[in-house]
Design an enzyme around this catalytic site. Structure first.
Site, PDB file in Angstrom:
ATOM      1  N   ASN A 182      -2.428  22.729 -25.937  1.00 37.53           N
ATOM      2  CA  ASN A 182      -3.588  23.632 -25.933  1.00 37.53           C
ATOM      3  C   ASN A 182      -4.787  22.983 -25.256  1.00 37.53           C
ATOM      4  OD1 ASN A 182      -5.889  22.949 -28.099  1.00 37.53           O
ATOM      5  ND2 ASN A 182      -3.946  22.262 -28.944  1.00 37.53           N
TER       6      ASN A 182
ATOM      7  N   HIS B 151      -0.849  16.872 -32.268  1.00 37.18           N
ATOM      8  CA  HIS B 151      -0.780  16.105 -31.025  1.00 37.18           C
ATOM      9  C   HIS B 151      -2.099  15.387 -30.752  1.00 37.18           C
ATOM     10  CE1 HIS B 151       2.909  18.374 -29.255  1.00 37.18           C
ATOM     11  NE2 HIS B 151       3.253  17.312 -29.947  1.00 37.18           N
TER      12      HIS B 151
ATOM     13  N   HIS C  65       3.156  22.314 -35.937  1.00 35.37           N
ATOM     14  CA  HIS C  65       3.892  23.095 -34.931  1.00 35.37           C
ATOM     15  C   HIS C  65       5.131  23.774 -35.496  1.00 35.37           C
ATOM     16  CE1 HIS C  65       1.933  19.713 -32.693  1.00 35.37           C
ATOM     17  NE2 HIS C  65       1.495  20.728 -32.001  1.00 35.37           N
TER      18      HIS C  65
ATOM     19  N   HIS D  27       8.241  22.036 -25.778  1.00 38.35           N
ATOM     20  CA  HIS D  27       7.252  21.894 -26.852  1.00 38.35           C
ATOM     21  C   HIS D  27       7.922  22.115 -28.209  1.00 38.35           C
ATOM     22  CE1 HIS D  27       3.632  22.515 -29.258  1.00 38.35           C
ATOM     23  NE2 HIS D  27       2.935  22.008 -28.265  1.00 38.35           N
TER      24      HIS D  27
ATOM     25  N   CYS E  80      -2.563  32.944 -30.890  1.00 41.41           N
ATOM     26  CA  CYS E  80      -3.545  32.786 -31.960  1.00 41.41           C
ATOM     27  C   CYS E  80      -4.929  33.228 -31.498  1.00 41.41           C
ATOM     28  CB  CYS E  80      -3.567  31.324 -32.404  1.00 41.41           C
ATOM     29  SG  CYS E  80      -4.810  30.941 -33.642  1.00 41.41           S
TER      30      CYS E  80
ATOM     31  N   THR F  31       1.972  30.214 -29.508  1.00 41.07           N
ATOM     32  CA  THR F  31       0.683  30.630 -30.074  1.00 41.07           C
ATOM     33  C   THR F  31      -0.519  30.095 -29.313  1.00 41.07           C
ATOM     34  OG1 THR F  31       0.645  28.770 -31.632  1.00 41.07           O
ATOM     35  CG2 THR F  31       1.645  30.839 -32.390  1.00 41.07           C
TER      36      THR F  31
ATOM     37  N   GLU G  35       6.799  23.476 -30.925  1.00 34.32           N
ATOM     38  CA  GLU G  35       6.584  24.811 -31.471  1.00 34.32           C
ATOM     39  C   GLU G  35       7.588  25.796 -30.883  1.00 34.32           C
ATOM     40  OE1 GLU G  35       3.666  28.595 -31.077  1.00 34.32           O
ATOM     41  OE2 GLU G  35       2.643  26.659 -31.052  1.00 34.32           O
TER      42      GLU G  35
END
Length: 282
Positions: free
Chosen positions: A224, A42, A75, A125, A194, A165, A127
């Protein structure tokens, strides 16, 4: 003015790995066209750079012609899309972040016996779409404790709790604490956030305490990066999320003595350096 850059600012391991795989493919694709199924990361500046090299971004598997290369973004993708790509006889280069892939497999394993997935994340999203596709017996995606409260858990069901994550570890711990205190609900908790995300957010909070203002650099569509800006704002430190140096309000920033800078996991070093150069010139 003093400008302090966070040590963890910029590409994370998963993003760096995805781009290195794409770079290698661009350099040796044996004349086959290269497609990306959705943005590989992104960041608009990175996507433009690959578009200029002839890499084609598409939205659905049927847009990838047979025999072409298709790169799976950092992702990840859904199980259904993966099956569609294999059925189309295309050459697949999987650039899914290893942390995301691990989360997908954990969810698949722990929901195979009938447990329902409770996923803390952003419903729209990419992911998250990939993660929930591995849930074997239904799922519920929530973005806050309030949404989970409204959903209501059934004492007769069994659940698996996991997170996107790149979510906020502190907020996820609050959710875990809430469910752990409920003896009526059978819940298995998966630690899927993560470590790089946790470290980046913790460092941003610490830096926010030591400066007068924070600049968070990264794509406006990067989840993020937006969360980095949010955790800084939650500390009470003035903060501005910028995508490039052009988004800086220099008149606003010139009055501060110490400015902290951090960046999302998909932000190129070149973009960070441009921001630093302008701030240091004030």
């Amino acid at each position: 003015m003093e400008v302090i850059l966070a040590e963890t600012a910029g590409f994370c391991m998963g993003v760096d790995l995805a781009l290195r795989r794409l770079n290698k493919l661009v350099a040796s694709a044996d004349s086959r066209p290269i497609y990306i199924l959705g943005p590989i990361i992104h960041n608009p500046q990175v996507l433009k750079r690959y578009a200029d090299k002839g890499v084609i971004m598409v939205d659905t598997p049927d847009q990838v012609p047979p025999e072409a290369w298709v790169v799976i973004r950092a992702h990840g993708i859904t199980r259904q899309v993966q099956a569609d790509l294999k059925a189309r006889n295309v050459k697949i280069k999987d650039a899914t972040c290893p942390r995301v892939k691990k989360a997908q497999l954990l969810i698949g394993r722990h929901t195979a016996d009938g447990r329902e997935l409770l996923l803390y994340g952003e419903a729209d999203h990419p992911e998250v779409a990939g993660l929930v596709s591995y849930a074997g017996n239904g799922f519920f995606v929530f973005g806050s404790k309030e949404e989970l409260d409204e959903y209501g858990l059934d004492p007769d069901k069994r659940y698996v709790l996991a997170a996107q994550t790149t979510q906020d570890k502190v907020l996820f711990k609050h959710v875990i604490g809430k469910l752990s205190g409920n003896d009526q609900v059978d819940v298995i908790v998966l630690e899927t956030i993560c470590d790089a995300t946790k470290l980046r957010q913790a460092e941003a909070k610490q830096l926010a305490d030591d400066v007068d203002f924070m600049v968070v650099v990264g794509g406006f569509n990067s989840g993020n990066t937006r969360r980095l800006a949010q955790v800084v704002s939650d500390k009470g430190t003035p903060c501005r999320h910028v995508e490039t140096v052009a988004d800086l309000d220099l008149g606003e920033l010139a009055r501060f003595k110490r400015i902290g800078v951090t960046a999302g996991a998909s932000t190129p070093r070149m973009v960070i350096d441009e921001v630093l150069e302008v701030l240091e010139s004030l």
